[in-house]
Design a protein around this motif. Structure first.
Motif, PDB file in Angstrom:
ATOM      1  N   UNK A 256      -4.011   1.818   0.468  1.00 63.51           N
ATOM      2  CA  UNK A 256      -3.935   0.615   1.305  1.00 63.51           C
ATOM      3  C   UNK A 256      -2.602  -0.099   1.108  1.00 63.51           C
ATOM      4  N   UNK A 257      -2.124  -0.082  -0.138  1.00 68.22           N
ATOM      5  CA  UNK A 257      -0.844  -0.744  -0.438  1.00 68.22           C
ATOM      6  C   UNK A 257       0.301  -0.021   0.277  1.00 68.22           C
ATOM      7  N   UNK A 258       0.237   1.297   0.285  1.00 70.89           N
ATOM      8  CA  UNK A 258       1.281   2.086   0.950  1.00 70.89           C
ATOM      9  C   UNK A 258       1.251   1.817   2.457  1.00 70.89           C
ATOM     10  N   UNK A 259       0.037   1.643   3.003  1.00 71.09           N
ATOM     11  CA  UNK A 259      -0.071   1.345   4.443  1.00 71.09           C
ATOM     12  C   UNK A 259       0.599   0.002   4.751  1.00 71.09           C
ATOM     13  N   UNK A 264       5.334  -3.268   6.736  1.00 67.74           N
ATOM     14  CA  UNK A 264       6.463  -4.185   6.507  1.00 67.74           C
ATOM     15  C   UNK A 264       7.768  -3.495   6.900  1.00 67.74           C
ATOM     16  N   UNK A 265       7.907  -2.240   6.463  1.00 62.89           N
ATOM     17  CA  UNK A 265       9.144  -1.516   6.797  1.00 62.89           C
ATOM     18  C   UNK A 265       9.354  -1.462   8.308  1.00 62.89           C
ATOM     19  N   UNK A 274      -3.692  -8.924  11.174  1.00 60.28           N
ATOM     20  CA  UNK A 274      -5.111  -8.526  11.279  1.00 60.28           C
ATOM     21  C   UNK A 274      -5.742  -8.458   9.891  1.00 60.28           C
ATOM     22  N   UNK A 275      -5.034  -7.867   8.936  1.00 59.99           N
ATOM     23  CA  UNK A 275      -5.596  -7.753   7.583  1.00 59.99           C
ATOM     24  C   UNK A 275      -5.786  -9.141   6.970  1.00 59.99           C
TER      25      UNK A 275
END
Ligand SMILES: NC(=O)c1ccc[n+]([C@@H]2O[C@H](COP(=O)([O-])OP(=O)(O)OC[C@H]3O[C@@H](n4cnc5c(N)ncnc54)[C@H](O)[C@@H]3O)[C@@H](O)[C@H]2O)c1
Ligand SMILES: O=C(O)C(=O)C[C@]1(C(=O)O)C=C[C@@H](O)C=C1
Length: 304
Positions: A256-259, A264-265, A274-275
């Motif tokens: 989830x952190x990578x998503x 952000x990138x 949304x999150x």
């Protein structure tokens, strides 16, 4: 609930000390005997009236007790259970307060004369402080306490331990040790791991770059530092003792952190918005769930 004649508290820190205070206040123990390795802890527990007698040897502490509460760090629960064995009466109820349950069941049961009288427990309440001076008798009020009886556990023993936690003000839930460990991995163990990591990262940054990050630390980071000030021995034992469930939840979290990193990138504001909208609603739901419990015992007359 009939009071216990003699209660042995093996370990007398934040949790067992707080439970001892509850027992004093509610008149639930004829006598409280504590066991602690260090003379200083024994003396302090006596000064604070957490116990009537303090012993260095767990076997001496449990002699004549009809309730034993194991309140030491998770990896020490098994060795302390082994050490108490020579003094333990076969009809004594044994419970514990450890933050992990499957490993504790595996470690304790082989040392008990009557495994059916072991009622594993976990008050889901705590602070970052440790030792007898940290104890206070309202710690468990309106908090959950999870009991994880196993197949052979005597239902009457479960009822007596349940009644004890209800007198402490807790709402008691019953589940299997394995289910407990999976739920707590995400709600308690992973948040602690994250807090330890972020505070460690910031400390390294400050050291390496001679920055002023601590000086300008605001609310969010300060909240993490409280959690990351929790007892190192206990949390080493929790994370290693529940490693399977913790690693599974850590895997999900990392994905989830990578998503989010990707969002952000790529400037994907919608994903972030949304999150954060969803998590804000969750926070409100958590608070409402807590308030629902405050009302429930009064309505049902359960907690009087
Ligand atoms: N601190 C929390 O927030 C919290 C919350 C719920 C449950 N728990 C669980 O409660 C238990 C006790 O935690 P606490 O916060 O009261 O800890 P604590 O450090 O305040 O007290 C622990 C007690 O165990 C004794 N002890 C430590 N190592 C020992 C060893 N190797 N052998 C014998 N005695 C030893 C200490 O002297 C002390 O009396 C742990 O199993 C923990 O997982 C803690
Ligand atoms: O408030 C805190 O200091 C806590 O972390 C308490 C907390 C938790 O994670 O909720 C920590 C460990 C326990 O086993 C139970 C409660």
């Amino acid at each position: 609930m009939t009071p216990f004649r003699r209660v042995a508290m093996l370990g007398i820190g934040l949790i067992n000390g707080s439970l001892a205070k509850v027992m004093r206040r509610e008149g639930l123990a004829g006598e409280i005997v504590a066991a602690a390795r260090r003379e200083e802890t024994r003396a302090r527990a006596l000064e604070l009236h957490l116990c009537d007698r303090a012993e260095a040897d767990p076997a001496e502490a449990v002699r004549g007790a009809d309730l034993v509460v194991l309140g030491v760090p998770p990896a020490a629960v098994g060795p302390v259970a082994a050490a108490m064995r020579p003094g333990l009466a076969p009809d004594a109820i044994v419970t514990d307060v450890s933050s992990i349950k499957a490993q504790v069941v595996r470690d304790v049961v082989p040392h008990l004369p009557t495994p059916g009288l072991f009622v594993p427990g976990h008050p889901v309440a705590g602070t970052e402080h440790s030792g007898p001076d940290a104890a206070f008798d309202t710690l468990f009020v309106r908090r959950r306490c999870i009991l994880t009886p196993i197949e052979d556990t005597d239902p009457a023993a479960v009822e007596r331990v349940k009644a004890l936690w209800e007198r402490a003000g807790s709402l008691v839930d019953i589940m299997t040790p394995e289910h407990h460990d999976r739920v707590l991995a995400i709600t308690s163990h992973l948040p602690h791991l994250i807090a330890y990591t972020i505070v460690g990262t910031v400390a390294d940054l400050e050291e390496q770059a001679r920055t002023e990050v601590f000086k300008y630390a605001a609310g969010g980071f300060t909240d993490f530092t409280r959690i990351a000030a929790s007892d190192p021995t206990m949390w080493r034992d929790v994370l290693l003792g529940n490693r399977e469930a913790v690693l599974e939840m850590l895997g999900r979290f990392t994905e989830d952190l990578v998503a989010l990193q990707r969002a952000i990138r790529w400037g994907d504001g919608q994903t972030l918005f949304d999150l954060f909208t969803r998590t804000r609603a969750i926070r409100r739901g958590v608070i409402q769930a807590g308030q629902a419990y405050v009302r429930q015992p009064q309505a049902n007359g359960e907690n009087g």
